[in-house]
Scaffold this active site. Structure first.
Site, PDB file in Angstrom:
ATOM      1  N   GLN A 161       3.505  19.387  13.591  1.00  0.00           N
ATOM      2  CA  GLN A 161       2.618  20.299  12.870  1.00  0.00           C
ATOM      3  C   GLN A 161       2.767  20.121  11.358  1.00  0.00           C
ATOM      4  O   GLN A 161       3.723  19.507  10.881  1.00  0.00           O
ATOM      5  CB  GLN A 161       2.955  21.741  13.238  1.00  0.00           C
ATOM      6  N   HIS A 167      10.422  41.039  12.586  1.00  0.00           N
ATOM      7  CA  HIS A 167      11.629  40.673  13.312  1.00  0.00           C
ATOM      8  C   HIS A 167      12.391  41.894  13.831  1.00  0.00           C
ATOM      9  O   HIS A 167      12.889  41.881  14.965  1.00  0.00           O
ATOM     10  CB  HIS A 167      12.535  39.820  12.418  1.00  0.00           C
ATOM     11  N   ASP A 209      12.210  30.155  12.119  1.00  0.00           N
ATOM     12  CA  ASP A 209      12.568  30.697  10.798  1.00  0.00           C
ATOM     13  C   ASP A 209      13.908  31.424  10.823  1.00  0.00           C
ATOM     14  O   ASP A 209      14.492  31.686   9.770  1.00  0.00           O
ATOM     15  CB  ASP A 209      11.475  31.629  10.269  1.00  0.00           C
ATOM     16  N   GLU A 215      13.507  25.814  20.146  1.00  0.00           N
ATOM     17  CA  GLU A 215      12.524  25.562  19.084  1.00  0.00           C
ATOM     18  C   GLU A 215      12.162  24.081  19.114  1.00  0.00           C
ATOM     19  O   GLU A 215      13.047  23.219  19.071  1.00  0.00           O
ATOM     20  CB  GLU A 215      13.119  25.950  17.727  1.00  0.00           C
ATOM     21  N   ASP A 253      10.971  21.207  23.876  1.00  0.00           N
ATOM     22  CA  ASP A 253       9.746  21.878  24.304  1.00  0.00           C
ATOM     23  C   ASP A 253      10.085  23.072  25.189  1.00  0.00           C
ATOM     24  O   ASP A 253      10.775  22.924  26.208  1.00  0.00           O
ATOM     25  CB  ASP A 253       8.868  20.890  25.062  1.00  0.00           C
ATOM     26  N   ASP A 268       8.566  34.185  20.507  1.00  0.00           N
ATOM     27  CA  ASP A 268       8.288  34.185  19.061  1.00  0.00           C
ATOM     28  C   ASP A 268       7.466  32.948  18.747  1.00  0.00           C
ATOM     29  O   ASP A 268       7.970  31.955  18.235  1.00  0.00           O
ATOM     30  CB  ASP A 268       9.605  34.195  18.282  1.00  0.00           C
ATOM     31  N   PRO A 325       1.910  22.519  18.583  1.00  0.00           N
ATOM     32  CA  PRO A 325       2.943  22.470  19.620  1.00  0.00           C
ATOM     33  C   PRO A 325       2.980  23.693  20.514  1.00  0.00           C
ATOM     34  O   PRO A 325       3.461  23.624  21.646  1.00  0.00           O
ATOM     35  CB  PRO A 325       4.241  22.327  18.817  1.00  0.00           C
TER      36      PRO A 325
END
Length: 295
Positions: A38, A69, A94, A114, A144, A165, A172
């Site tokens: 991305q 969050h 993040d 992630e 993935d 999240d 992706p």
């Protein structure tokens, strides 16, 4: 006195194609790169600080990341008595979800999956949200999430809380907006566990829309899949605001087997945004939520 028309502006626009909606920020670009997955950009805004965008969509800002969050984590974790809780974070590059989960000593295991390592690295460098990947309770998997969830289901691995999240269903994240993914995460939740999903919500003249619908295939809306397929029979929701997300109206959705009521906190906690009174109040839903979103 300088007139507004005389001020030089560098406008960045986030555009939601499906609803022909945009909001704009005057900010300076600090970093841009195309990862294997991305387009990642980091901006700086005079008022809101550092801002992370993925494929042109705001993911987090220094100013308001805690709003999202804290509400994503503390409501499902503090809404029920738990010991030795296991948590799976899907996405979360993040670091904000991880930071909030680790505040609770009754959490004994955290797996974070992630797909894009560069999001983790750049968030550490520019945003400084400080998810502690060195905590011994944490296992960070770069890979993935759809593939991970399939393997977790096959191995019988289960979690007390799964937090989705996710960015919107472009790039992706498109691989997880499927019925198969919903089937897999539903099989990986304990009998007393809960899955936390979330999305921005727009109110149109005819009905309400999820941002997932507007950015991708209307058939790939996770909330509607869970409502229609009854993969986990109980679907409930609560609401908050996140100022830099489109429309600011933000929904959190709880998928469970037992339909437990998470609206009453069982333990005191106060964050920058979250508190016990807000926890309870977030479950007071507008009439249009109940009418349009099926709650």
């Amino acid at each position: 006195m300088t007139k507004i028309s005389e001020i030089s502006r560098t406008w960045w626009h986030e555009e939601t194609e499906g609803v022909a909606f945009t909001h704009a920020l005057d900010m300076k670009k600090l970093h841009e790169e195309q990862s294997p997955y991305q387009k990642i950009e980091i901006f700086d805004h005079e008022t809101f600080g550092r801002i992370l965008t993925l494929d042109g969509l705001v993911q987090a800002s220094e100013a308001d990341e805690f709003m999202y969050h804290e509400m994503a984590v503390h409501v499902p974790l503090l809404g029920r008595v738990r010991e030795n809780a296991s948590v799976l974070i899907v996405g979360g590059g993040d670091g904000g979800i991880l930071r909030e989960v680790l505040l609770h000593d009754f959490v004994s295991r955290v797996v974070m999956v992630e797909i894009d390592e560069r999001v983790v690295e750049l968030s550490k460098e520019y945003l400084g949200i400080h998810g502690n990947y060195d905590d011994p309770r944490v296992q960070l998997i770069i890979g993935d999430a759809a593939d991970y969830m399939k393997k977790a289901r096959a191995s019988g691995d289960k979690f007390d809380l799964i937090i989705l999240d996710l960015s919107e269903p472009v790039g992706p994240s498109a691989t997880v907006f499927t019925e198969e993914f919903c089937q897999n995460f539903s099989a990986c939740i304990t009998d007393t566990g809960v899955v936390l999903d979330s999305d921005s919500i727009f109110v149109g003249k005819e009905r309400a829309y999820f941002l997932q619908e507007l950015c991708g295939d209307k058939d790939q809306n996770l909330v509607s899949i869970m409502q229609k397929k009854h993969l986990l029979p109980h679907v409930s929701g609560y609401r908050s605001i996140v100022q830099l997300y489109p429309a600011a109206e933000f929904g959190f959705f709880l998928y469970s087997r037992d339909g437990y009521d998470y609206s009453n906190p069982v333990k005191a906690h106060e964050g920058r945004h979250y508190n016990e009174a807000l926890h309870k109040a977030s479950f007071a839903l507008p009439t249009w939520w109940k009418t349009n979103l099926g709650f």
